[in-house]
Write a protein that holds these residues in place. Structure first.
Motif, PDB file in Angstrom:
ATOM      1  N   GLY A 134       0.817  -1.214   0.000  1.00 40.43           N
ATOM      2  CA  GLY A 134       0.000   0.000   0.000  1.00 40.43           C
ATOM      3  C   GLY A 134       0.847   1.259   0.000  1.00 40.43           C
ATOM      4  O   GLY A 134       0.571   2.203  -0.748  1.00 40.43           O
ATOM      5  N   ILE A 135       1.896   1.284   0.812  1.00 44.69           N
ATOM      6  CA  ILE A 135       2.793   2.447   0.846  1.00 44.69           C
ATOM      7  C   ILE A 135       3.462   2.630  -0.524  1.00 44.69           C
ATOM      8  O   ILE A 135       3.531   3.740  -1.044  1.00 44.69           O
ATOM      9  N   GLY A 136       3.922   1.537  -1.106  1.00 44.59           N
ATOM     10  CA  GLY A 136       4.543   1.609  -2.425  1.00 44.59           C
ATOM     11  C   GLY A 136       3.586   2.115  -3.480  1.00 44.59           C
ATOM     12  O   GLY A 136       3.944   2.919  -4.352  1.00 44.59           O
ATOM     13  N   GLU A 137       2.332   1.682  -3.410  1.00 50.57           N
ATOM     14  CA  GLU A 137       1.321   2.131  -4.366  1.00 50.57           C
ATOM     15  C   GLU A 137       0.967   3.601  -4.156  1.00 50.57           C
ATOM     16  O   GLU A 137       0.727   4.321  -5.123  1.00 50.57           O
ATOM     17  N   VAL A 138       0.931   4.041  -2.921  1.00 53.23           N
ATOM     18  CA  VAL A 138       0.669   5.465  -2.661  1.00 53.23           C
ATOM     19  C   VAL A 138       1.796   6.313  -3.263  1.00 53.23           C
ATOM     20  O   VAL A 138       1.548   7.344  -3.890  1.00 53.23           O
ATOM     21  N   ILE A 139       3.033   5.842  -3.112  1.00 50.46           N
ATOM     22  CA  ILE A 139       4.160   6.569  -3.701  1.00 50.46           C
ATOM     23  C   ILE A 139       4.055   6.550  -5.226  1.00 50.46           C
ATOM     24  O   ILE A 139       4.145   7.593  -5.881  1.00 50.46           O
ATOM     25  N   SER A 140       3.856   5.344  -5.797  1.00 41.77           N
ATOM     26  CA  SER A 140       3.830   5.202  -7.255  1.00 41.77           C
ATOM     27  C   SER A 140       2.615   5.854  -7.901  1.00 41.77           C
ATOM     28  O   SER A 140       2.748   6.665  -8.822  1.00 41.77           O
ATOM     29  N   CYS A 141       1.427   5.485  -7.448  1.00 48.10           N
ATOM     30  CA  CYS A 141       0.188   5.962  -8.074  1.00 48.10           C
ATOM     31  C   CYS A 141      -0.233   7.322  -7.534  1.00 48.10           C
ATOM     32  O   CYS A 141      -0.609   8.206  -8.300  1.00 48.10           O
ATOM     33  N   GLY A 142      -0.200   7.444  -6.224  1.00 47.99           N
ATOM     34  CA  GLY A 142      -0.696   8.658  -5.602  1.00 47.99           C
ATOM     35  C   GLY A 142       0.199   9.860  -5.816  1.00 47.99           C
ATOM     36  O   GLY A 142      -0.266  10.929  -6.201  1.00 47.99           O
ATOM     37  N   ILE A 143       1.491   9.693  -5.602  1.00 51.97           N
ATOM     38  CA  ILE A 143       2.403  10.831  -5.713  1.00 51.97           C
ATOM     39  C   ILE A 143       2.941  10.963  -7.142  1.00 51.97           C
ATOM     40  O   ILE A 143       2.714  11.976  -7.807  1.00 51.97           O
ATOM     41  N   LEU A 144       3.643   9.924  -7.619  1.00 49.24           N
ATOM     42  CA  LEU A 144       4.214   9.997  -8.969  1.00 49.24           C
ATOM     43  C   LEU A 144       3.125  10.078 -10.041  1.00 49.24           C
ATOM     44  O   LEU A 144       3.262  10.822 -11.015  1.00 49.24           O
ATOM     45  N   GLY A 145       2.041   9.316  -9.847  1.00 51.74           N
ATOM     46  CA  GLY A 145       0.939   9.348 -10.815  1.00 51.74           C
ATOM     47  C   GLY A 145       0.279  10.707 -10.913  1.00 51.74           C
ATOM     48  O   GLY A 145      -0.032  11.191 -12.009  1.00 51.74           O
ATOM     49  N   MET A 146       0.068  11.346  -9.777  1.00 53.88           N
ATOM     50  CA  MET A 146      -0.557  12.678  -9.802  1.00 53.88           C
ATOM     51  C   MET A 146       0.396  13.736 -10.358  1.00 53.88           C
ATOM     52  O   MET A 146      -0.051  14.673 -11.024  1.00 53.88           O
ATOM     53  N   LEU A 147       1.685  13.586 -10.122  1.00 55.84           N
ATOM     54  CA  LEU A 147       2.658  14.483 -10.759  1.00 55.84           C
ATOM     55  C   LEU A 147       2.619  14.308 -12.276  1.00 55.84           C
ATOM     56  O   LEU A 147       2.617  15.290 -13.028  1.00 55.84           O
ATOM     57  N   LEU A 148       2.570  13.059 -12.704  1.00 54.65           N
ATOM     58  CA  LEU A 148       2.478  12.767 -14.134  1.00 54.65           C
ATOM     59  C   LEU A 148       1.199  13.354 -14.724  1.00 54.65           C
ATOM     60  O   LEU A 148       1.217  13.956 -15.802  1.00 54.65           O
ATOM     61  N   ARG A 149       0.101  13.210 -14.018  1.00 57.46           N
ATOM     62  CA  ARG A 149      -1.170  13.763 -14.492  1.00 57.46           C
ATOM     63  C   ARG A 149      -1.080  15.280 -14.666  1.00 57.46           C
ATOM     64  O   ARG A 149      -1.555  15.831 -15.659  1.00 57.46           O
ATOM     65  N   THR A 150      -0.480  15.946 -13.708  1.00 53.64           N
ATOM     66  CA  THR A 150      -0.343  17.402 -13.766  1.00 53.64           C
ATOM     67  C   THR A 150       0.457  17.821 -14.995  1.00 53.64           C
ATOM     68  O   THR A 150       0.071  18.745 -15.713  1.00 53.64           O
ATOM     69  N   VAL A 151       1.558  17.134 -15.242  1.00 55.74           N
ATOM     70  CA  VAL A 151       2.391  17.458 -16.403  1.00 55.74           C
ATOM     71  C   VAL A 151       1.645  17.157 -17.704  1.00 55.74           C
ATOM     72  O   VAL A 151       1.618  17.986 -18.624  1.00 55.74           O
ATOM     73  N   LEU A 152       1.041  15.980 -17.788  1.00 55.44           N
ATOM     74  CA  LEU A 152       0.362  15.587 -19.027  1.00 55.44           C
ATOM     75  C   LEU A 152      -0.877  16.418 -19.323  1.00 55.44           C
ATOM     76  O   LEU A 152      -1.247  16.576 -20.489  1.00 55.44           O
ATOM     77  N   GLN A 153      -1.513  16.937 -18.297  1.00 53.12           N
ATOM     78  CA  GLN A 153      -2.711  17.754 -18.501  1.00 53.12           C
ATOM     79  C   GLN A 153      -2.392  18.950 -19.399  1.00 53.12           C
ATOM     80  O   GLN A 153      -3.205  19.327 -20.235  1.00 53.12           O
ATOM     81  N   LYS A 154      -1.209  19.502 -19.261  1.00 55.05           N
ATOM     82  CA  LYS A 154      -0.803  20.651 -20.070  1.00 55.05           C
ATOM     83  C   LYS A 154      -0.631  20.279 -21.541  1.00 55.05           C
ATOM     84  O   LYS A 154      -0.800  21.119 -22.421  1.00 55.05           O
ATOM     85  N   TYR A 155      -0.277  19.035 -21.808  1.00 47.99           N
ATOM     86  CA  TYR A 155       0.025  18.588 -23.171  1.00 47.99           C
ATOM     87  C   TYR A 155      -1.009  17.601 -23.709  1.00 47.99           C
ATOM     88  O   TYR A 155      -0.778  16.980 -24.746  1.00 47.99           O
TER      89      TYR A 155
END
Length: 164
Positions: A134-155
């Motif tokens: 769960g901690i690994g998934e929060v890091i991968s999906c929750g943190i890294l995934g949301m950062l990725l979403r923020t970047v991709l939203q612009k493009y």
């Protein structure tokens, strides 16, 4: 561009990215077992942008799990967890943006610990594995995934909403 071709290209690129990112995590000792921070799981946010991400993530996970030497039941159930998570993200794509990473976090936190306990017979109980996965998934999906979403939203319109 033909929509079917674009769908296949998006799915194939996502699968390839998933494999590359999993192999990187595997090289760092983070792809398997109780402590998992698969960078590739950040890609489970992509169904927000395209439904092609669902089969792409599923296929990428199957290939990655096979290439990293996972046992057959891990390949099946680990990949199903990613498929369920990706589909859940797709269903939540138009809801509150903070809900999107929850399906893969939940699916993997519930399914993967049983694989670790009953397929690999690792020391530690289901609650421990739920915590570590769960901690690994929060890091991968929750943190890294949301950062990725923020970047991709612009493009988004250049990558996912390509016309002609």
């Amino acid at each position: 561009m033909n929509k079917k071709v674009l769908y296949l290209v998006h799915g194939a690129v996502i699968a390839a990215l998933y494999v590359v990112l999993t192999m990187l995590a595997n090289a760092l000792g983070l792809a398997n077992y109780p402590i998992q921070v698969r960078f590739s799981e950040a890609l489970t946010i992509l169904p927000v942008f395209t439904p092609a991400a669902i089969p792409g993530l599923f296929l990428g996970c199957i290939i990655s799990n096979t290439m990293t030497g996972c046992m057959l039941l891990d390949i099946i159930f680990g990949s199903l967890a990613t498929l369920i998570g990706a589909f859940g993200t797709y269903l939540l794509r138009d809801k509150n943006k903070w809900l999107a990473p929850l399906p893969p976090i939940i699916a993997n936190t519930i399914i993967v610990p049983f694989v670790l306990a009953y397929v690999y017979h690792l020391e530690g109980g289901i609650p421990y594995f739920m915590l570590t996965v769960g901690i690994g998934e929060v890091i991968s999906c929750g943190i890294l995934g949301m950062l990725l979403r923020t970047v991709l939203q612009k493009y988004r319109k250049y990558i996912f909403d390509v016309q002609k």
